[in-house]
Write a protein that holds these residues in place. Structure first.
Motif, PDB file in Angstrom:
ATOM      1  N   ASN A 189       0.813  -1.293   0.214  1.00 10.29           N
ATOM      2  CA  ASN A 189       0.073  -0.162  -0.098  1.00 10.29           C
ATOM      3  C   ASN A 189       0.738   1.123   0.088  1.00 10.29           C
ATOM      4  O   ASN A 189       2.139   1.051   0.317  1.00 10.29           O
ATOM      5  CB  ASN A 189      -1.081   0.069   1.110  1.00 10.29           C
ATOM      6  CG  ASN A 189      -0.043  -0.022   2.419  1.00 10.29           C
ATOM      7  OD1 ASN A 189       0.851   0.361   2.566  1.00 10.29           O
ATOM      8  ND2 ASN A 189      -0.998  -0.648   3.417  1.00 10.29           N
ATOM      9  N   VAL A 190       0.231   2.075  -0.257  1.00  8.57           N
ATOM     10  CA  VAL A 190       0.735   3.589  -0.466  1.00  8.57           C
ATOM     11  C   VAL A 190       0.133   4.678  -0.201  1.00  8.57           C
ATOM     12  O   VAL A 190      -1.221   4.787  -0.319  1.00  8.57           O
ATOM     13  CB  VAL A 190       1.116   3.877  -1.925  1.00  8.57           C
ATOM     14  CG1 VAL A 190       2.069   5.021  -2.195  1.00  8.57           C
ATOM     15  CG2 VAL A 190       1.819   2.833  -2.808  1.00  8.57           C
ATOM     16  N   LEU A 191       0.767   5.495   0.580  1.00  2.76           N
ATOM     17  CA  LEU A 191       0.081   6.863   1.084  1.00  2.76           C
ATOM     18  C   LEU A 191       0.480   7.984   0.263  1.00  2.76           C
ATOM     19  O   LEU A 191       1.876   8.194  -0.148  1.00  2.76           O
ATOM     20  CB  LEU A 191       0.363   7.246   2.487  1.00  2.76           C
ATOM     21  CG  LEU A 191      -0.342   8.770   2.972  1.00  2.76           C
ATOM     22  CD1 LEU A 191      -1.727   8.646   2.855  1.00  2.76           C
ATOM     23  CD2 LEU A 191       0.359   9.086   4.375  1.00  2.76           C
ATOM     24  N   VAL A 192      -0.282   8.684  -0.457  1.00  2.00           N
ATOM     25  CA  VAL A 192      -0.061   9.756  -1.431  1.00  2.00           C
ATOM     26  C   VAL A 192      -0.506  10.916  -0.702  1.00  2.00           C
ATOM     27  O   VAL A 192      -1.712  11.187  -0.358  1.00  2.00           O
ATOM     28  CB  VAL A 192      -0.790   9.682  -2.570  1.00  2.00           C
ATOM     29  CG1 VAL A 192      -0.481  10.925  -3.593  1.00  2.00           C
ATOM     30  CG2 VAL A 192      -0.642   8.395  -3.419  1.00  2.00           C
ATOM     31  N   LEU A 193       0.534  12.047  -0.351  1.00  2.00           N
ATOM     32  CA  LEU A 193       0.258  13.136   0.264  1.00  2.00           C
ATOM     33  C   LEU A 193       0.136  14.374  -0.859  1.00  2.00           C
ATOM     34  O   LEU A 193       1.387  14.619  -1.547  1.00  2.00           O
ATOM     35  CB  LEU A 193       1.125  13.386   1.211  1.00  2.00           C
ATOM     36  CG  LEU A 193       1.226  12.476   2.532  1.00  2.00           C
ATOM     37  CD1 LEU A 193       2.435  12.708   3.276  1.00  2.00           C
ATOM     38  CD2 LEU A 193      -0.006  12.935   3.251  1.00  2.00           C
ATOM     39  N   GLY A 194      -0.764  15.044  -1.108  1.00  2.00           N
ATOM     40  CA  GLY A 194      -0.496  16.246  -1.891  1.00  2.00           C
ATOM     41  C   GLY A 194      -0.618  17.485  -1.147  1.00  2.00           C
ATOM     42  O   GLY A 194      -1.304  17.637  -0.160  1.00  2.00           O
ATOM     43  N   VAL A 195       0.577  18.036  -1.152  1.00  2.00           N
ATOM     44  CA  VAL A 195       0.984  19.001  -0.203  1.00  2.00           C
ATOM     45  C   VAL A 195       1.048  20.573  -0.734  1.00  2.00           C
ATOM     46  O   VAL A 195       1.720  20.756  -1.910  1.00  2.00           O
ATOM     47  CB  VAL A 195       2.512  18.700   0.361  1.00  2.00           C
ATOM     48  CG1 VAL A 195       2.964  19.813   1.282  1.00  2.00           C
ATOM     49  CG2 VAL A 195       2.411  17.371   0.987  1.00  2.00           C
TER      50      VAL A 195
END
Length: 320
Positions: free
Chosen positions: A78-84
């Motif tokens: 699994n992957v956490l995608v952070l749009g910052v």
């Protein structure tokens, strides 16, 4: 006078050899450049491995920055995608938090947003706050720890994307197509109802609007997932090394991740052909004012439901 056939053959062979050498050198250069860009993007956090409260869930995460995750037999992850949204002299906040669970054996990706206003414990900060504040308090590391605690599930990888860089990426792949459920204006731009072709800057605006959406954050999250799905579909169809080089070179300064170059190659070669669909789910909750601040409240039962969905999607003989 005719030139000797032997000399012609030697000359032709030399030209072909030169072309092969030059082509090989160019391919090597492109490969090497992609590897260099991937190395610039690589930025692993220093953090302990999360131990789930669910005894059946085991982490396969790196225990130190030098140790790679083992991806034998197309193991799920699994992957956490952070749009910052980063600002000058300010770390900014995570405007978008999306979790992707990838399971080639099931030929699918499960995708869901974590609503940015979700009220939860901020791990490492000693407070209860909106989950997107974790990034402002402690960057990627605190965001990961907080998300893992919120979901009660270890996160294998993260990808942090500056939102402006994401807009550039969309432009490079030729824009995205969406089916807009209703017409609205946002930040001086009109988005008509129906099928739209959006540039990078338009896609960014389209994904950010929420106050005029009758579904509020749910509607915003759905638009974000729709855009990310389109980007992923386009990216999965790219096989030309030159195109990959151009894309990575353009957005390399806007992306940070703990996925190594070797792992990227594994995903492209072994995982990408096996993924046939992207399924989405919504985290349900309700709004509540606490001490004059609006929060999105996610019940323990709902968090357990999402935890079990992740667990079921990633289940293999080796994982649980």
């Amino acid at each position: 006078m005719k030139r000797p056939v032997k000399k012609v053959l030697i000359w032709s062979s030399a030209v072909i050899a030169a072309i092969l050498v030059l082509s090989g050198g160019y391919v090597w250069y492109m490969y090497h450049s992609v590897e260099k860009t991937a190395a610039q993007m690589y930025e692993p956090p220093v953090k302990p491995v999360y131990i789930s409260r669910d005894p059946q869930v085991k982490s396969k995460k790196k225990t130190n920055p030098e140790q790679a995750v083992v991806l034998d037999n197309r193991e799920p992850f699994n992957v956490l995608v952070l749009g910052v949204d980063q600002r000058p002299n300010d770390r900014g906040r995570s405007d978008t938090m999306i979790v992707l669970t990838v399971n080639p054996a099931k030929k699918s990706i499960l995708m869901f947003n974590i609503p940015r206003d979700s009220r939860t414990e901020i791990i490492g900060h000693g407070t209860v706050d909106k989950i997107n504040h974790a990034y402002a308090f402690g960057g990627v590391e605190m965001s990961l720890q907080t998300v893992e605690n919120f979901l009660d599930y270890p996160i294998d990888y993260y990808i942090k994307v500056n939102m402006e860089g994401f807009a550039r990426l969309i432009d490079l792949i030729g824009g995205v197509k969406v089916d807009n459920p209703f017409a609205f204006y946002y930040s001086g731009h009109e988005f008509k109802q129906g099928k739209l072709s959006l540039s990078g800057s338009e896609a960014l605006l389209y994904s950010r609007m929420r106050y005029e959406d009758p579904k509020g954050d749910h509607g915003r999250n759905a638009r974000q997932r729709a855009i990310l799905q389109e980007v992923m579909k386009s990216a999965m169809n790219i096989s030309n090394v030159t195109r990959i080089h151009d894309l990575l070179g353009e957005v390399g300064d806007s992306v940070k991740t703990d996925i190594t170059f070797e792992e990227m190659k594994t995903f492209v070669m072994d995982y990408r052909p096996a993924i046939g669909r992207i399924d989405t789910v919504e985290i349900e909750g309700s709004g509540k004012m606490i001490n004059g601040i609006w929060y999105y409240i996610v019940s323990d039962a709902e968090r357990t439901r999402i935890h079990n969905m992740i667990k079921d999607h990633l289940t293999t003989a080796n994982r649980t």
